[in-house]
Design a protein around this motif. Structure first.
Motif, PDB file in Angstrom:
ATOM      1  N   GLU A  56     -15.451 -15.483 -32.731  1.00  0.00           N
ATOM      2  CA  GLU A  56     -14.617 -14.290 -32.544  1.00  0.00           C
ATOM      3  C   GLU A  56     -14.160 -14.243 -31.095  1.00  0.00           C
ATOM      4  O   GLU A  56     -14.966 -14.393 -30.184  1.00  0.00           O
ATOM      5  CB  GLU A  56     -15.421 -13.027 -32.865  1.00  0.00           C
ATOM      6  N   ASN A  86     -15.415 -19.839 -39.673  1.00  0.00           N
ATOM      7  CA  ASN A  86     -14.656 -18.594 -39.815  1.00  0.00           C
ATOM      8  C   ASN A  86     -14.312 -18.102 -38.428  1.00  0.00           C
ATOM      9  O   ASN A  86     -15.202 -17.930 -37.594  1.00  0.00           O
ATOM     10  CB  ASN A  86     -15.490 -17.516 -40.524  1.00  0.00           C
ATOM     11  N   ARG A  88     -11.804 -15.426 -35.902  1.00  0.00           N
ATOM     12  CA  ARG A  88     -10.895 -14.292 -35.774  1.00  0.00           C
ATOM     13  C   ARG A  88     -10.419 -14.251 -34.325  1.00  0.00           C
ATOM     14  O   ARG A  88     -11.235 -14.281 -33.397  1.00  0.00           O
ATOM     15  CB  ARG A  88     -11.628 -12.999 -36.130  1.00  0.00           C
ATOM     16  N   VAL A 117      -8.238 -16.019 -38.967  1.00  0.00           N
ATOM     17  CA  VAL A 117      -7.455 -14.781 -39.059  1.00  0.00           C
ATOM     18  C   VAL A 117      -6.967 -14.488 -37.646  1.00  0.00           C
ATOM     19  O   VAL A 117      -7.762 -14.233 -36.745  1.00  0.00           O
ATOM     20  CB  VAL A 117      -8.312 -13.633 -39.611  1.00  0.00           C
ATOM     21  N   GLU A 119      -4.329 -12.485 -35.054  1.00  0.00           N
ATOM     22  CA  GLU A 119      -3.434 -11.332 -34.897  1.00  0.00           C
ATOM     23  C   GLU A 119      -2.166 -11.752 -34.169  1.00  0.00           C
ATOM     24  O   GLU A 119      -2.165 -12.724 -33.406  1.00  0.00           O
ATOM     25  CB  GLU A 119      -4.153 -10.228 -34.096  1.00  0.00           C
TER      26      GLU A 119
END
Lengths: 240, 233
Positions: A56, A86, A88, A117, A119
């Motif tokens: 993250e 994973n 972000r 993911v 932004e």
């Protein structure tokens, strides 16, 4: 072996801070001035391994992830090996994923699932390199799937499969006679202002502008060195 | 009416311009990747497992008419990294939608046409008009023709394999009987791919297959800039 590791970076007091760096064998994470290094603490990934890495990056922070050496996907007694990443990446954050290659050894059965993911307004540079067997060796089975959503919209979904069980992978439609294949995804707000040009980087390598402020450099190369050179050229062209 | 409409939709003579595309075969031949029956076979197997399977998944999902068109459009973009191929896909999709609306008029194709800024049925589309991606148009056309998602997947797979095969006959002067025998040998695998693609058609779109093919992407980029081309892609 089952492993859950995590890196979280944020921006505070004018610099990037690692809020969390949790290693779980066989993945060891080392914070260095040059980025966070993945250090292989055991052989592998071996058949049966189930490894998860969470990354993250909060707004404003920059995280660079590298690895100390190539990793070897090897067969094992526990069936397939799986690596899930994973990640972000928040608006205004930067993530550079620049590990050394994965070598698909004879008989391996390895799956990589990358879910990112991202932004709007984030920067991501994501490099994947796969060496198709050690010298003179046929590769085992590897599937590498990457799914990136940017600002809630799918940006790229791409699964490359090689080895036994991947029909036609070494034929003239997929990877041909390549001994190393790889890609570099660049997402950058700057590509929204000046879209990436489609550039040919060799007979079987090129930059493909994606639908969005992003591009994919893709290559089928004669060896790992040629692959790295092509992807570094692409990184220079796309991310400065 | 089902199976007869499937034959019409998959036929190379369907008036949607499919015969003008080689599916990467022209560049594969030009660069020496395909030069004989054996290399043609390897190409077709790879194309079926990658571009064919991806197209079939999208076509089957579109045929359910349960998914929003814009979501299918975004999922198609994400599965086609080559900008040249995205353009080819939309160009073919536009022509397929136009033809299908003439054959099977109704709300399914009107909705798709409206969703991608299409012209009224029967009108001649402008070159610059954005069209639906080809697999999405294929699935919608199949639905409008009363077909099932598995039929849409079959049509997509059939197109993905037979198009390049007949292009190879023209480009290399191969024996048409030998090439068609290859296709007959591949028929069980083509059926398997269609079943595999159709199995997930009602589920989440992110779970649809997304197999990539490095060389097909690069061939398309190269072909878009090539001179003296016989095929449009």
């Amino acid at each position: 072996m089952r492993s859950r590791s995590r890196i979280a970076a944020s921006w505070s007091n004018g610099r990037t801070r690692l809020d969390c760096i949790r290693s779980c064998a066989p993945i060891h994470l080392r914070d260095t001035p040059d980025g966070v290094y993945l250090v292989g603490g055991a052989a592998g990934p071996l058949g049966g391994d189930d490894l998860l890495l969470e990354i993250e990056v909060e707004s404003g922070a920059t995280l660079v992830v590298r690895s100390a050496a190539a990793s070897l996907a090897l067969p094992g007694t526990g069936g397939a090996s799986t690596v899930v990443i994973n990640t972000r990446v928040a608006a205004g954050a930067c993530l550079y994923w620049l590990p050394e290659p994965l070598i698909a050894c004879l008989g391996c059965n390895h799956r990589i699932l990358i879910r990112a993911v991202v932004e709007a307004g984030a920067t991501v540079v994501w490099r994947d390199e796969l060496i198709l067997g050690r010298r003179g060796e046929m590769p085992g089975g590897v599937s590498n799937r990457i799914d990136v959503t940017l600002a809630g919209r799918p940006l790229i979904r791409n699964e490359l499969r090689v080895g036994p069980g991947a029909p036609g992978w070494d034929g003239p439609a997929v990877a041909g006679k390549a001994a190393a294949i790889g890609s570099l995804i660049v997402i950058s707000p700057e590509l929204a202002h000046e879209p990436a040009p489609p550039v040919r980087l060799g007979p079987t390598a090129g930059i493909l502008p994606l639908q969005g402020p992003a591009a994919l450099a893709t290559a089928a190369a004669a060896d790992g060195r040629e692959l790295r050179a092509v992807l570094e050229t692409a990184q220079h062209l796309l991310a400065g | 009416m089902g199976s007869m409409n499937l034959l019409l939709l998959a036929d190379g003579r369907f008036p949607a311009g499919g015969h003008a595309h080689s599916g990467g075969m022209e560049t594969a031949v030009a660069t020496g990747g395909v030069s004989d029956l054996a290399s043609l076979h390897a190409f077709l197997i790879g194309r079926l497992a990658t571009a064919g399977l991806a197209a079939a998944g999208l076509a089957a999902a579109a045929c359910t008419t349960k998914h929003p068109w814009d979501a299918l459009d975004a999922e198609s973009d994400a599965r086609i990294p080559s900008p040249a191929l995205r353009e080819v896909s939309r160009r073919q999709g536009r022509l397929l939608l136009r033809a299908a609306r003439a054959l099977w008029p109704g709300s399914v194709l009107d909705d798709l046409g409206a969703a991608c800024g299409g012209t009224p049925a029967g009108a001649r589309p402008s070159v610059h008009l954005v069209g639906p991606h080809h697999p999405v148009a294929m699935g919608a056309a199949a639905a409008a023709a009363g077909l099932e998602p598995l039929d849409a997947a079959r049509a997509a797979v059939f197109n993905a394999v037979t198009g390049p095969a007949s292009a190879a006959v023209r480009l290399l002067g191969l024996d048409p009987l030998a090439v068609h025998r290859l296709l007959a040998e591949m028929a069980p695998d083509m059926d398997d791919s269609a079943h595999c693609a159709a199995a997930g058609s009602g589920g989440p779109l992110d779970a649809l297959p997304c197999p990539g093919s490095i060389l097909l992407d690069l061939y398309a980029q190269r072909h878009a800039l090539a001179e003296g081309r016989l095929f449009a892609s």
